[in-house]
Design a protein around this motif. Sequence first.
Motif, PDB file in Angstrom:
ATOM      1  N   MET A 150      -6.675   4.931 -16.261  1.00  0.00           N
ATOM      2  CA  MET A 150      -5.974   5.805 -15.319  1.00  0.00           C
ATOM      3  C   MET A 150      -6.735   5.912 -13.996  1.00  0.00           C
ATOM      4  O   MET A 150      -6.120   5.905 -12.925  1.00  0.00           O
ATOM      5  CB  MET A 150      -5.774   7.191 -15.924  1.00  0.00           C
ATOM      6  N   LEU A 151      -8.062   5.981 -14.060  1.00  0.00           N
ATOM      7  CA  LEU A 151      -8.856   6.010 -12.830  1.00  0.00           C
ATOM      8  C   LEU A 151      -8.719   4.698 -12.059  1.00  0.00           C
ATOM      9  O   LEU A 151      -8.664   4.698 -10.827  1.00  0.00           O
ATOM     10  CB  LEU A 151     -10.326   6.265 -13.153  1.00  0.00           C
ATOM     11  N   GLY A 152      -8.656   3.579 -12.781  1.00  0.00           N
ATOM     12  CA  GLY A 152      -8.478   2.277 -12.134  1.00  0.00           C
ATOM     13  C   GLY A 152      -7.144   2.190 -11.406  1.00  0.00           C
ATOM     14  O   GLY A 152      -7.070   1.688 -10.276  1.00  0.00           O
ATOM     15  N   VAL A 153      -6.083   2.667 -12.034  1.00  0.00           N
ATOM     16  CA  VAL A 153      -4.761   2.653 -11.395  1.00  0.00           C
ATOM     17  C   VAL A 153      -4.760   3.561 -10.175  1.00  0.00           C
ATOM     18  O   VAL A 153      -4.213   3.207  -9.126  1.00  0.00           O
ATOM     19  CB  VAL A 153      -3.664   3.073 -12.403  1.00  0.00           C
ATOM     20  N   LEU A 154      -5.392   4.721 -10.302  1.00  0.00           N
ATOM     21  CA  LEU A 154      -5.470   5.629  -9.161  1.00  0.00           C
ATOM     22  C   LEU A 154      -6.228   4.988  -8.001  1.00  0.00           C
ATOM     23  O   LEU A 154      -5.822   5.091  -6.844  1.00  0.00           O
ATOM     24  CB  LEU A 154      -6.154   6.930  -9.582  1.00  0.00           C
ATOM     25  N   GLY A 155      -7.325   4.295  -8.306  1.00  0.00           N
ATOM     26  CA  GLY A 155      -8.082   3.596  -7.261  1.00  0.00           C
ATOM     27  C   GLY A 155      -7.273   2.501  -6.606  1.00  0.00           C
ATOM     28  O   GLY A 155      -7.319   2.320  -5.382  1.00  0.00           O
ATOM     29  N   TYR A 156      -6.514   1.750  -7.407  1.00  0.00           N
ATOM     30  CA  TYR A 156      -5.681   0.688  -6.845  1.00  0.00           C
ATOM     31  C   TYR A 156      -4.610   1.273  -5.932  1.00  0.00           C
ATOM     32  O   TYR A 156      -4.389   0.767  -4.824  1.00  0.00           O
ATOM     33  CB  TYR A 156      -5.024  -0.124  -7.962  1.00  0.00           C
ATOM     34  N   THR A 201      -4.603   4.077  -4.354  1.00  0.00           N
ATOM     35  CA  THR A 201      -5.215   4.659  -3.153  1.00  0.00           C
ATOM     36  C   THR A 201      -5.529   3.579  -2.125  1.00  0.00           C
ATOM     37  O   THR A 201      -5.209   3.728  -0.939  1.00  0.00           O
ATOM     38  CB  THR A 201      -6.499   5.416  -3.533  1.00  0.00           C
ATOM     39  N   THR A 202      -6.137   2.470  -2.569  1.00  0.00           N
ATOM     40  CA  THR A 202      -6.462   1.411  -1.606  1.00  0.00           C
ATOM     41  C   THR A 202      -5.213   0.675  -1.138  1.00  0.00           C
ATOM     42  O   THR A 202      -5.158   0.236   0.009  1.00  0.00           O
ATOM     43  CB  THR A 202      -7.464   0.409  -2.194  1.00  0.00           C
ATOM     44  N   ALA A 203      -4.224   0.535  -2.003  1.00  0.00           N
ATOM     45  CA  ALA A 203      -2.975  -0.119  -1.588  1.00  0.00           C
ATOM     46  C   ALA A 203      -2.235   0.722  -0.546  1.00  0.00           C
ATOM     47  O   ALA A 203      -1.501   0.182   0.281  1.00  0.00           O
ATOM     48  CB  ALA A 203      -2.086  -0.372  -2.798  1.00  0.00           C
ATOM     49  N   ALA A 204      -2.440   2.040  -0.588  1.00  0.00           N
ATOM     50  CA  ALA A 204      -1.819   2.920   0.405  1.00  0.00           C
ATOM     51  C   ALA A 204      -2.566   2.891   1.737  1.00  0.00           C
ATOM     52  O   ALA A 204      -2.123   3.492   2.706  1.00  0.00           O
ATOM     53  CB  ALA A 204      -1.765   4.352  -0.128  1.00  0.00           C
ATOM     54  N   GLY A 205      -3.711   2.202   1.774  1.00  0.00           N
ATOM     55  CA  GLY A 205      -4.446   2.059   3.025  1.00  0.00           C
ATOM     56  C   GLY A 205      -5.592   3.040   3.207  1.00  0.00           C
ATOM     57  O   GLY A 205      -6.206   3.067   4.265  1.00  0.00           O
ATOM     58  N   VAL A 206      -5.887   3.836   2.192  1.00  0.00           N
ATOM     59  CA  VAL A 206      -6.992   4.786   2.297  1.00  0.00           C
ATOM     60  C   VAL A 206      -8.297   4.040   2.034  1.00  0.00           C
ATOM     61  O   VAL A 206      -8.466   3.396   1.001  1.00  0.00           O
ATOM     62  CB  VAL A 206      -6.824   5.944   1.290  1.00  0.00           C
ATOM     63  N   GLY A 218      -6.634  -4.791  -4.588  1.00  0.00           N
ATOM     64  CA  GLY A 218      -6.277  -5.629  -5.730  1.00  0.00           C
ATOM     65  C   GLY A 218      -7.360  -6.618  -6.097  1.00  0.00           C
ATOM     66  O   GLY A 218      -8.531  -6.473  -5.744  1.00  0.00           O
ATOM     67  N   TRP A 219      -6.965  -7.644  -6.828  1.00  0.00           N
ATOM     68  CA  TRP A 219      -7.916  -8.638  -7.335  1.00  0.00           C
ATOM     69  C   TRP A 219      -8.608  -9.389  -6.198  1.00  0.00           C
ATOM     70  O   TRP A 219      -9.758  -9.768  -6.307  1.00  0.00           O
ATOM     71  CB  TRP A 219      -7.200  -9.601  -8.268  1.00  0.00           C
TER      72      TRP A 219
END
Length: 88
Positions: free
Chosen positions: A18-24, A26-31, A50-51
């Motif tokens: 769940m933390l990994g998905v949240l991190g992905y 967040t970064t995909a949103a540009g933060v 992402g990868w």
Amino acid sequence: EKFDRLRYVEIKHGRICMLGVLGYLTTAAGVRLPGTIDTAGTKFSDIASGWEGTTQVPVSGALQIFAFVGLLELAVMKDVVGGEFPGD
């Protein structure tokens, strides 16, 4: 007892995922964090999400992440016996 151990490990891995998905997300949103990720001047915003981003992190940074996760696994996230529920 083995079943309780497996239940605890499953809950812990679920929380890590769940933390990994949240991190992905967040970064995909540009933060991104401000500043640079290494002494060469690479900014956090220059690292892709992402990868693809995992290959852009400097080796020393990846080793630091690996060591930190190992420390958490061995010293912080230990099995606690006697909690009310597994994973407490």
